[in-house]
Every structure is written in C-alpha cells, then in structure tokens.
Design an enzyme around this catalytic site. Structure first.
Site, mmCIF file in Angstrom:
data_model
loop_
_atom_site.group_PDB
_atom_site.id
_atom_site.type_symbol
_atom_site.label_atom_id
_atom_site.label_comp_id
_atom_site.label_asym_id
_atom_site.label_seq_id
_atom_site.Cartn_x
_atom_site.Cartn_y
_atom_site.Cartn_z
ATOM 1 N N TYR A 69 25.587 -7.113 50.991
ATOM 2 C CA TYR A 69 26.584 -6.417 50.191
ATOM 3 C C TYR A 69 27.983 -6.840 50.622
ATOM 4 O O TYR A 69 28.756 -6.053 51.159
ATOM 5 C CB TYR A 69 26.401 -4.897 50.292
ATOM 6 C CG TYR A 69 25.187 -4.420 49.531
ATOM 7 C CD1 TYR A 69 25.219 -4.315 48.133
ATOM 8 C CD2 TYR A 69 24.010 -4.105 50.182
ATOM 9 C CE1 TYR A 69 24.105 -3.899 47.428
ATOM 10 C CE2 TYR A 69 22.888 -3.688 49.480
ATOM 11 C CZ TYR A 69 22.946 -3.589 48.105
ATOM 12 O OH TYR A 69 21.834 -3.183 47.395
ATOM 13 N N ASP A 114 18.432 1.509 49.606
ATOM 14 C CA ASP A 114 19.066 0.974 48.400
ATOM 15 C C ASP A 114 18.088 0.320 47.440
ATOM 16 O O ASP A 114 18.241 0.400 46.227
ATOM 17 C CB ASP A 114 20.156 -0.034 48.770
ATOM 18 C CG ASP A 114 19.576 -1.349 49.275
ATOM 19 O OD1 ASP A 114 18.803 -1.325 50.251
ATOM 20 O OD2 ASP A 114 19.882 -2.403 48.677
ATOM 21 N N ASP A 132 13.785 -2.460 50.684
ATOM 22 C CA ASP A 132 13.632 -2.484 52.139
ATOM 23 C C ASP A 132 13.947 -1.103 52.705
ATOM 24 O O ASP A 132 14.008 -0.116 51.980
ATOM 25 C CB ASP A 132 14.497 -3.583 52.753
ATOM 26 C CG ASP A 132 15.970 -3.438 52.393
ATOM 27 O OD1 ASP A 132 16.356 -2.365 51.892
ATOM 28 O OD2 ASP A 132 16.739 -4.390 52.614
ATOM 29 N N GLU A 173 12.901 -6.893 42.280
ATOM 30 C CA GLU A 173 13.349 -5.814 43.171
ATOM 31 C C GLU A 173 14.197 -4.806 42.407
ATOM 32 O O GLU A 173 15.125 -5.167 41.692
ATOM 33 C CB GLU A 173 14.155 -6.368 44.342
ATOM 34 C CG GLU A 173 14.473 -5.316 45.383
ATOM 35 C CD GLU A 173 15.033 -5.910 46.670
ATOM 36 O OE1 GLU A 173 14.954 -5.223 47.703
ATOM 37 O OE2 GLU A 173 15.548 -7.042 46.639
#
Length: 497
Positions: A235, A88, A91, A470
């Site tokens: 999430y 996603d 990571d 990120e």
C-alpha cells in the site's frame, strides 16, 4: 495481498448537504431488475464478506460460521490492545490505510443510502461493520500524536498459507509519530472518524469521541507532514498526501460546520482533476462532497463542481475527454490488481453525484457538452451489472452469487479447512496443501467481489491468480451503496424526494 501499482453562505449549505446525504427511496421492488439480478441478495452477501474479514474476538451473532476468533494478542508486543479491525484481503495483515478508507466509505454509504439500507433491513449490519472498524481505530489512536498503523509483518505472513485462527507469525507492530510521520494514514483515519461520528450521532458519547479523535489526527497530519512507506510495496501512497488532507478536512467540515475547515479547504488544500477514486486517491470523493457548496480551492483557482465534472468526463466513454480504458465487454479497467475496486468506486460516486445533480437541477459539463444525471446512473448500473454477470463470460464476480461465480478466491481463511485451535501448521507444506490445488475452496467466501477480469474481459478462476481472484474490503464497501440503490429504486436508480 497483492502489490498495487499504480463563510456564512457555505454554512447555510452544509445543513442542506447533510440532509441530502440521506436520500429518499422508492418502495422496495418485489420484482428483479430488467437484467434479472436479485440486487437485494447481492447486497446482503456483499456485507457478509466484511464479516469474514473481521479480526479479533468475534461476536455471538457472527454469520460466517467457518470463521473463529483470531489475533487475540495483537498489540501485546507493546503492551497495548490492538485486537479487532479487519484483514484487508486474502492474507492476515491489518493495514491502516485501506482499513481506514474502508471505514470512511462505509460511513458515507450509511449516510448517503440510509433510506435504501433501512428498507432492505441492512442498515444495522452496515453500522456494525463501521463500528467494528472504528472501535479498532480508536485503540490505534489512543495516544496523542501517535497512531498504530499496521499489525503483522507481510513478508513473514506471506511465508505461510494459514488461516488467521492458526497463524503463528510474530504480530509485528508499526506506528507513526512526530519523528516518523504518515500524513496519508493520519488524515484518512481522521476522515474515518469524522464521517463515522455523523453516522453515530444518536450515541452522543461515542460520536463525540470519534469527532475529537478526528480533530486531533487532522492537526497531527497537518503539523507533521510526510509520507509513510512502511506499507510498501503493498500500500504505497503513489498519489501523495494532499488528497487525504482535503478529504479529511471535507469530512470534518461536514461533521462540525466549523469555518476553520472551510478555510483550509478554500485556502490551503490542494485539489486536482483525476480519473480515479481509490484508497490511494481521494480527490474525486472530496470534490463530489464539496460540489454543492460552490466552494473553491487554491484561493478560487479551482472549482470543486468543475473538478467533479472532470472526473465524470474522464470516465464516460462517450465524451471528448474520455481517459479511462473500457474493456470490450464494457467495464472500467485502470490496472491489473483488484481492478474491481475502480468499478465499485466509480459506480458509487456516479450514483451519489447524480442524486446531487438532480436535486440541484444541474448537469455535468464536459466542455460545452452537457451530460444528464441519467447517464451517470445508467453507467453505474451497467458497471454493477457487469460484476453480477452481465458480461461476455456470463459469469458473476461475486462469490456465492449468480452464475459461475468464483470458487477459488485468493484467501487463506476460505481456502484452508477449519482446524482445531492450536493446530501447528507446517508452513513449508501449507502452500502445496491448500493454495496450489486446483479445486474449489472448502469454505465459501460469500459476497467477496474478486479482483475481476483483465482488459480483454478474460478471467481464470485460480487461487494463485491473485491479481484477479483476491478480494478486498474496500471493493465491497463501495459496492454496498449502488446495490442498495438498485435493490430499492430499481434499474433506473432514481430517488424520489
């Protein structure tokens, strides 16, 4: 990865709406826009980032040369094949909810901006990006009333700063079923399948497989309701699952024209006016899709056109109903932590909705104040231009594009040198070696749109500043459509019909 807070006449309309998703564009502009940005270059690079997020066995035409095959044993712990899909963000975990949302929004992009993507020669790349996701999701949904929703334990993953090609953490598997429901993820995956089935209609067998899975997952999501908290704190579904049920039913209605989905939308679904469109909150997306049909929910109590208007009115700073904070430099700021996702998602909806309004001769109504479609396009362009460099810092937030673009995105693969397969990485030293150093990443994460500035337009290009540096797949998936429109139609974003 960062934690985030946060009837028959209708049938007649469907054919028009599906055709309207494919919008005509002007000839490709050879000159740059008034702001001086090469939107075509930004578009190409935005798509390339998604290729950098691929998991599994990479294809021969892989354009991100520093990436290699990874996670080839995913699913082995349960004797299933769960290779493929997308990481996603920065990571090495594959989270089902944002992955499916990325696919759904890519499919919507391919439908709504097909002429623009064809003229920029990017449609095939977008189709490849969608199929990379749907091939994986089909594996996850291989068994009825069961869905694999995550690969990788984020807590273990976050103990080592290592590129996915060299990771050694156990690839823990997570699933939902009748006893452990996850309505949000099941419904979002159904939406991804339904929308993608429309994209791949020329491949009848594949399209049919996607649509059949969409129908089954929607039934599963309805019959076994409950939020899945296994992806928390990364999430968490703060908004609940009513938005995903409406979203999935909407895409199934568009894909099938079946009255059963129209009836669910009109009589069972719950809808609400909100000021955010994101992986967690889908109401505005469904409302924009349904606005043309003069449809309502709640037995007629809620009108989707009015709710789509409410979204616009809550965002635009020049209406009496404005709710969303705009930074001094002019960009949306809902919260720290990948805030640019709200910039690209709003821009996407504004362009799509303005096209619908122009086609139907309507305006947005903010109370008694009409707002012309041109205002939506102007705001969308301004938001995208901010990300490309028209901001107080005169700096791009897209890696490898424009002036002063980020050099330290928070991303394991980009910040770690390419290591030989099988290299044993010392996790205890990995953060000091590759995450902490204040120097550019050795591998350019081309096209990544980072999390963006704070509410005062400030930004520090440091790898450890993950809330701002990120990138995420769903930031980029929603940037592709507006960039394609800007590249083809020009700065006014007007489509010819």
């Amino acid at each position: 990865m960062r934690a985030l807070s946060h009837g028959s006449s209708m049938r007649a309309h469907v054919a028009l709406a599906l055709a309207a998703l494919v919008l005509a564009g002007d000839a490709l502009h050879p000159a740059l826009a008034a702001a001086g940005f090469d939107y075509k270059d930004a578009l190409t690079k935005t798509i390339i980032f998604l290729e950098a997020q691929r998991s599994g066995k990479l294809p021969p035409n892989n354009r991100v040369k520093w990436r290699g095959d990874s996670a080839l044993d995913d699913g082995k712990l349960a004797n299933v094949d769960l290779t493929g899909g997308y990481y996603d963000a920065g990571d090495n975990v594959k989270y089902g909810l944002p992955l499916a949302f990325t696919v759904t929004t890519l499919a919507w992009t391919a439908l709504a901006f097909k002429p623009e993507l064809e003229q920029t020669k990017e449609l095939e790349h977008v189709h490849e990006a969608i199929r990379w996701g749907t091939d994986y999701l089909l594996k996850c949904a291989a068994r009825k009333n069961k869905l694999w929703v995550q690969v990788g334990d984020p807590n273990l993953d976050h103990q080592c700063w290592v590129r996915p090609e060299n990771m050694k953490a156990p690839r823990t598997l997570y699933e939902i079923d009748e006893k452990t429901p996850g309505t949000e993820i099941a419904a979002e995956t159904a939406a991804a399948f339904a929308a993608s089935s429309m994209v791949f209609r020329n491949d009848k067998k594949y399209s049919r497989a996607l649509l059949n899975k969409a129908k089954l997952l929607f039934l599963f999501a309805k019959a076994h309701q409950g939020s899945y908290d296994g992806e928390c704190p990364f999430y968490c579904s703060y908004s609940g699952y009513n938005d995903e049920l409406l979203w999935a039913a909407t895409w199934l209605y568009l894909a099938t024209k079946r009255q059963v989905y129209a009836d669910f939308i009109s009589h069972e679904a719950i809808s609400s006016s909100v000021a955010e469109f994101s992986w967690d909150l889908k109401f505005p997306g469904a409302q924009v899709l349904l606005a043309e049909f003069n449809m309502t929910s709640g037995g007629g109590a809620q009108n989707f056109k009015a709710q789509a208007d409410n979204f616009v009115c809550a965002v635009l700073p020049d209406t009496a109903f404005h709710q969303v904070f705009i930074t001094p430099g002019g960009v949306i700021h809902l919260r720290d932590g990948a805030n640019t996702q709200y910039v690209t998602s709003t821009s996407f909806l504004f362009v799509v909705y303005s096209d619908l309004l122009l086609r139907t001769g309507q305006s947005v109504m903010c109370g008694n104040q009409p707002v012309a479609p041109a205002r939506l396009r102007e705001f969308a362009r301004q938001q995208m231009d901010y990300l490309l460099g028209a901001n107080p810092r005169h700096s791009s937030y897209v890696v490898g594009f424009g002036a002063n673009s980020p050099t330290q995105p928070h991303h394991r693969g980009a910040s770690t040198p390419v290591l030989a397969p099988g290299t044993d990485v010392n996790c205890g030293l990995s953060f000091g070696e590759w995450m902490a150093p204040d120097k550019p990443n050795p591998n350019e994460l081309t096209g990544a749109i980072v999390g963006g500035p704070d509410k005062n337009d400030g930004f520090v290009d440091k790898r450890g500043n993950s809330s701002y540096t990120e990138p995420c797949t769903y930031i980029n998936s929603l940037a592709i459509g507006p960039l394609a429109a800007l590249a083809v139609r020009g700065a006014q974003l007007v489509a010819t019909h």
